[in-house]
Design a protein around this motif. Sequence first.
Motif, PDB file in Angstrom:
ATOM      1  N   PRO A   1       2.240  -5.243   1.059  1.00  0.00           N
ATOM      2  CA  PRO A   1       0.985  -5.070   0.316  1.00  0.00           C
ATOM      3  C   PRO A   1       0.465  -3.651   0.486  1.00  0.00           C
ATOM      4  CG  PRO A   1       0.582  -6.278   2.347  1.00  0.00           C
ATOM      5  CD  PRO A   1       2.080  -6.119   2.231  1.00  0.00           C
ATOM      6  N   TRP A   2      -0.098  -3.101  -0.581  1.00  0.00           N
ATOM      7  CA  TRP A   2      -0.693  -1.780  -0.481  1.00  0.00           C
ATOM      8  C   TRP A   2      -1.878  -1.845   0.473  1.00  0.00           C
ATOM      9  CZ3 TRP A   2       1.102   2.765  -0.883  1.00  0.00           C
ATOM     10  CH2 TRP A   2       0.261   3.880  -1.002  1.00  0.00           C
ATOM     11  N   ILE A   3      -2.338  -0.692   0.913  1.00  0.00           N
ATOM     12  CA  ILE A   3      -3.342  -0.598   1.973  1.00  0.00           C
ATOM     13  C   ILE A   3      -4.614  -1.376   1.628  1.00  0.00           C
ATOM     14  CG2 ILE A   3      -4.829   1.032   3.209  1.00  0.00           C
ATOM     15  CD1 ILE A   3      -2.474   3.077   2.865  1.00  0.00           C
ATOM     16  N   ASP A   4      -4.986  -1.408   0.343  1.00  0.00           N
ATOM     17  CA  ASP A   4      -6.215  -2.120  -0.021  1.00  0.00           C
ATOM     18  C   ASP A   4      -6.090  -3.624   0.210  1.00  0.00           C
ATOM     19  OD1 ASP A   4      -4.404  -2.485  -2.075  1.00  0.00           O
ATOM     20  OD2 ASP A   4      -5.717  -1.777  -3.673  1.00  0.00           O
ATOM     21  N   LEU A   5      -4.932  -4.206  -0.135  1.00  0.00           N
ATOM     22  CA  LEU A   5      -4.758  -5.636   0.097  1.00  0.00           C
ATOM     23  C   LEU A   5      -4.608  -5.940   1.588  1.00  0.00           C
ATOM     24  CD1 LEU A   5      -4.501  -8.497  -0.917  1.00  0.00           C
ATOM     25  CD2 LEU A   5      -2.047  -8.105  -1.282  1.00  0.00           C
ATOM     26  N   GLU A   6      -3.956  -5.053   2.321  1.00  0.00           N
ATOM     27  CA  GLU A   6      -3.876  -5.261   3.771  1.00  0.00           C
ATOM     28  C   GLU A   6      -5.283  -5.349   4.364  1.00  0.00           C
ATOM     29  OE1 GLU A   6      -2.495  -3.118   7.952  1.00  0.00           O
ATOM     30  OE2 GLU A   6      -1.846  -2.226   6.046  1.00  0.00           O
ATOM     31  N   GLU A   7      -6.162  -4.447   3.954  1.00  0.00           N
ATOM     32  CA  GLU A   7      -7.530  -4.465   4.469  1.00  0.00           C
ATOM     33  C   GLU A   7      -8.249  -5.765   4.097  1.00  0.00           C
ATOM     34  OE1 GLU A   7      -9.267  -0.950   2.868  1.00  0.00           O
ATOM     35  OE2 GLU A   7      -8.295   0.399   4.330  1.00  0.00           O
ATOM     36  N   ASN A   8      -8.047  -6.241   2.864  1.00  0.00           N
ATOM     37  CA  ASN A   8      -8.668  -7.495   2.445  1.00  0.00           C
ATOM     38  C   ASN A   8      -8.176  -8.674   3.268  1.00  0.00           C
ATOM     39  OD1 ASN A   8     -10.237  -6.298   0.518  1.00  0.00           O
ATOM     40  ND2 ASN A   8      -9.442  -7.480  -1.201  1.00  0.00           N
ATOM     41  N   LEU A   9      -6.864  -8.718   3.493  1.00  0.00           N
ATOM     42  CA  LEU A   9      -6.303  -9.819   4.273  1.00  0.00           C
ATOM     43  C   LEU A   9      -6.840  -9.804   5.701  1.00  0.00           C
ATOM     44  CD1 LEU A   9      -2.585  -9.746   3.029  1.00  0.00           C
ATOM     45  CD2 LEU A   9      -4.307 -11.479   2.509  1.00  0.00           C
ATOM     46  N   ARG A  10      -6.967  -8.635   6.275  1.00  0.00           N
ATOM     47  CA  ARG A  10      -7.453  -8.557   7.661  1.00  0.00           C
ATOM     48  C   ARG A  10      -8.939  -8.927   7.740  1.00  0.00           C
ATOM     49  NH1 ARG A  10      -3.467  -6.960  10.693  1.00  0.00           N
ATOM     50  NH2 ARG A  10      -1.861  -5.519   9.945  1.00  0.00           N
ATOM     51  N   LYS A  11      -9.707  -8.528   6.750  1.00  0.00           N
ATOM     52  CA  LYS A  11     -11.131  -8.851   6.765  1.00  0.00           C
ATOM     53  C   LYS A  11     -11.373 -10.351   6.629  1.00  0.00           C
ATOM     54  CE  LYS A  11     -12.768  -4.459   4.785  1.00  0.00           C
ATOM     55  NZ  LYS A  11     -13.342  -3.821   3.563  1.00  0.00           N
ATOM     56  N   THR A  12     -10.544 -11.003   5.832  1.00  0.00           N
ATOM     57  CA  THR A  12     -10.763 -12.420   5.526  1.00  0.00           C
ATOM     58  C   THR A  12      -9.913 -13.366   6.366  1.00  0.00           C
ATOM     59  OG1 THR A  12      -9.085 -12.323   3.779  1.00  0.00           O
ATOM     60  CG2 THR A  12     -11.370 -11.872   3.149  1.00  0.00           C
ATOM     61  N   GLY A  13      -8.998 -12.817   7.158  1.00  0.00           N
ATOM     62  CA  GLY A  13      -8.101 -13.665   7.938  1.00  0.00           C
ATOM     63  C   GLY A  13      -6.973 -14.272   7.124  1.00  0.00           C
ATOM     64  N   GLY A  14      -6.719 -13.716   5.930  1.00  0.00           N
ATOM     65  CA  GLY A  14      -5.641 -14.225   5.090  1.00  0.00           C
ATOM     66  C   GLY A  14      -4.274 -13.827   5.620  1.00  0.00           C
ATOM     67  N   LEU A  15      -3.253 -14.541   5.167  1.00  0.00           N
ATOM     68  CA  LEU A  15      -1.877 -14.289   5.595  1.00  0.00           C
ATOM     69  C   LEU A  15      -1.036 -13.817   4.416  1.00  0.00           C
ATOM     70  CD1 LEU A  15      -1.236 -17.367   7.921  1.00  0.00           C
ATOM     71  CD2 LEU A  15      -1.510 -14.991   8.637  1.00  0.00           C
ATOM     72  N   LEU A  16      -0.076 -12.977   4.710  1.00  0.00           N
ATOM     73  CA  LEU A  16       0.863 -12.515   3.697  1.00  0.00           C
ATOM     74  C   LEU A  16       1.801 -13.663   3.336  1.00  0.00           C
ATOM     75  CD1 LEU A  16       1.963 -10.123   2.027  1.00  0.00           C
ATOM     76  CD2 LEU A  16       3.454  -9.581   3.967  1.00  0.00           C
ATOM     77  N   CYS A  17       1.941 -13.895   2.028  1.00  0.00           N
ATOM     78  CA  CYS A  17       2.707 -15.046   1.549  1.00  0.00           C
ATOM     79  C   CYS A  17       3.860 -14.609   0.654  1.00  0.00           C
ATOM     80  CB  CYS A  17       1.799 -15.986   0.752  1.00  0.00           C
ATOM     81  SG  CYS A  17       0.440 -16.703   1.685  1.00  0.00           S
ATOM     82  N   GLY A  18       4.831 -15.494   0.487  1.00  0.00           N
ATOM     83  CA  GLY A  18       5.854 -15.297  -0.515  1.00  0.00           C
ATOM     84  C   GLY A  18       5.221 -15.327  -1.895  1.00  0.00           C
ATOM     85  N   LEU A  19       5.744 -14.532  -2.817  1.00  0.00           N
ATOM     86  CA  LEU A  19       5.126 -14.411  -4.136  1.00  0.00           C
ATOM     87  C   LEU A  19       5.092 -15.743  -4.885  1.00  0.00           C
ATOM     88  CD1 LEU A  19       6.361 -11.078  -5.762  1.00  0.00           C
ATOM     89  CD2 LEU A  19       4.168 -11.573  -4.727  1.00  0.00           C
ATOM     90  N   GLU A  20       6.231 -16.434  -4.919  1.00  0.00           N
ATOM     91  CA  GLU A  20       6.349 -17.608  -5.776  1.00  0.00           C
ATOM     92  C   GLU A  20       5.783 -18.871  -5.128  1.00  0.00           C
ATOM     93  OE1 GLU A  20      10.449 -17.858  -7.007  1.00  0.00           O
ATOM     94  OE2 GLU A  20      10.545 -15.678  -7.260  1.00  0.00           O
ATOM     95  N   THR A  21       6.010 -19.037  -3.850  1.00  0.00           N
ATOM     96  CA  THR A  21       5.571 -20.259  -3.173  1.00  0.00           C
ATOM     97  C   THR A  21       4.143 -20.185  -2.669  1.00  0.00           C
ATOM     98  OG1 THR A  21       6.396 -19.445  -1.048  1.00  0.00           O
ATOM     99  CG2 THR A  21       7.920 -20.749  -2.402  1.00  0.00           C
ATOM    100  N   GLN A  22       3.640 -18.950  -2.474  1.00  0.00           N
ATOM    101  CA  GLN A  22       2.321 -18.729  -1.865  1.00  0.00           C
ATOM    102  C   GLN A  22       2.230 -19.393  -0.495  1.00  0.00           C
ATOM    103  OE1 GLN A  22      -0.364 -16.657  -3.079  1.00  0.00           O
ATOM    104  NE2 GLN A  22       1.536 -15.987  -4.057  1.00  0.00           N
ATOM    105  N   ARG A  23       3.361 -19.438   0.213  1.00  0.00           N
ATOM    106  CA  ARG A  23       3.395 -19.944   1.575  1.00  0.00           C
ATOM    107  C   ARG A  23       3.491 -18.764   2.543  1.00  0.00           C
ATOM    108  NH1 ARG A  23       4.643 -25.604   1.436  1.00  0.00           N
ATOM    109  NH2 ARG A  23       4.538 -25.532   3.719  1.00  0.00           N
ATOM    110  N   PRO A  24       2.736 -18.810   3.653  1.00  0.00           N
ATOM    111  CA  PRO A  24       2.784 -17.698   4.617  1.00  0.00           C
ATOM    112  C   PRO A  24       4.201 -17.463   5.129  1.00  0.00           C
ATOM    113  CG  PRO A  24       0.963 -19.181   5.113  1.00  0.00           C
ATOM    114  CD  PRO A  24       1.789 -19.856   4.056  1.00  0.00           C
ATOM    115  N   LEU A  25       4.496 -16.207   5.473  1.00  0.00           N
ATOM    116  CA  LEU A  25       5.838 -15.880   5.971  1.00  0.00           C
ATOM    117  C   LEU A  25       6.208 -16.704   7.190  1.00  0.00           C
ATOM    118  CD1 LEU A  25       6.149 -11.993   5.644  1.00  0.00           C
ATOM    119  CD2 LEU A  25       6.678 -13.785   3.984  1.00  0.00           C
ATOM    120  N   ARG A  26       5.249 -17.049   8.014  1.00  0.00           N
ATOM    121  CA  ARG A  26       5.552 -17.801   9.239  1.00  0.00           C
ATOM    122  C   ARG A  26       6.082 -19.198   8.941  1.00  0.00           C
ATOM    123  NH1 ARG A  26      -0.665 -18.748  11.391  1.00  0.00           N
ATOM    124  NH2 ARG A  26      -1.271 -20.349   9.858  1.00  0.00           N
TER     125      ARG A  26
END
Length: 618
Positions: free
Chosen positions: A71-96
């Motif tokens: 994710p570009w820096i702006d989305l990284e900041e959003n995810l960290r602020k909200t506690g969101g997790l990076l997900c696969g594009l199609e499944t929207q499931r967290p990498l973990r």
Amino acid sequence: MEKYLDGIEKPGRYLACEINAYHKSFDQAHVRFALAFPDVYEVGMSHLGLKLLYELLNQAEGVMADRVYTPWIDLEENLRKTGGLLCGLETQRPLRDFDFVGFSLQYELSYTNILTMLDLGGIPAQAKDRGPKVPWIVGGGPCSFNPEPLAEIFDFFVLGEAEEVLPELVEIFRGWQSTTRKRRHFLEAVRTIGGVYVPSFFAVSYHGDGTIAAVDPEYPDYTSVTKRLVPDLDAGSPIPAKPLVPLLDIVHNRLGLEIARGCTGGCRFCQAGFVYRPVRERHPGVVLDRAIDALANSGFEELSLLSLSTGDYCRIEPLLAALMNHCLPRRIAVSLPSMRVGTLTPELMELIRRVRKTGFTLAPEAGSERLRKVINKRIRRDDLLVAAEHAFDLGWRLLKLYFMIGLPSENQADLDDLVRLCLDVWHLAKPSRSSVNVSISPFVPKPQTPFQWVPQIGGPVIEERLSELKARLRRPGLRLKWHHAGHSLLEAVFARGDRRLGKVLVSAWESGARFDGWSETFRLDLWQQAFSKEGLDRSFYANRERPLGEMLPWHHLSAGVTKGFLVKEYQQALQEAVTEDCRFGPCSQCGVCDQLAVRPLLHKKLDAGVVREEGEAI
């Protein structure tokens, strides 16, 4: 993911609505892969290898593969602020939640992005900290031929071509799923797969001067790892008939078709030319059929025939003619992005111009014929000028030239010749009011090449030579582009680095290093602080000549080319001696090809014809 996209630049990077995406069920799959590219969507979607693996895995029964990009820096900041997790594009499931996260390791300056993706995906950065339910972190690509700076981050690496490894890996994983699921047991099983390197099964010790004393294997039957390769591309790595179509403009927004893999040109600086040997070609009829299907299923307006040296493809002219017959009435452009001057015939250029002229690129790499002998680039100055003149006469309005500075033994006379060559091409362009782009990159010594022992010139010298070229090549219609000296220095450090650099990598990332390959985000000061903090010297890795007897960090990893051959080529370079291409001359005894499995298959295809769309053989 959509809830995190408010105010985000280019939200199309994260929406996963591409044509021809698989969207297989996450819950119904037995084995789940996240194919990770450590750069933004526009770069990752341009990479052909990830698309091939995406197709291969999703074609397998019970296996699903999703994609994820940094994710570009702006989305990284959003995810960290909200506690969101990076997900696969199609499944929207967290990498973990995946079973495997497989990273494509194309470029050393993407390493901090790997840490970003793991952290945002909820996965511990250190392999030793992962429990039985955490995904396996796998790396592959050219950087896996010296992955030592990443040794403590990745669980294992695949050397060579993953198409051969993945079916075996899936089978072992399915068996392991029904056991106690101890991570150690799985690693012990996958080490038996050819081409798989488990760094935790090797211990590294150092001399007092910082050089490597020994690489000690834990198992007596697992002392080194040699790459895997696909002997027959048509059978082992099929071209997708329904390629992914991006949601937004990407770096290479066109249909890329791999027509061959490997190169035996022997350019001594070129890692790809050594790690992807031997040459293997796809059948021209198969390429034509797949091209027609893929164009119909995608709507791309440009087709690019890809290989390390497209002009060396055995049937390039009839294949290109057949493709033109299909593309011409549909106004689809055809490009050949990797042509050597010696294979760029007037007939080929005439064929290319029939539809639409895309960019025209020539890569002499060095300015003088003497230095081209050193690097084994068999290009004559007169031939290059003839090719450029012919391109301008045929109507091309932009010609690109690629050079490196800081090549072994480079001197002022070589730089003078570089300037003269650029100006000669510029003079040829002036009558037609064409433009010339000159790209300059500092030389970076790479592992598994004859130049793996040579030093990189220092940053101040790079800057001095760049300044000279900027001044001498200042002309209207001549544009000079160059790589930042700091980028090249860091690339050289991690290209030839050892495991101790892992701490530097983590330290720089924790300080904010992101997207180090991007000029607008690169922070050399953060890296300088990280090296100082960890007590390591950048020049030890980048600017130091390595004795031939020194144990290198990748001592136990092999691309199949013998050390003896690399030493011989290094000595040939010092003597300014040229080595012929073994594909068209005698075998050079590099060690990668046994002359039994691959070359007869290649020779068979040399005699193969191409079938036109209407069924007429060429």
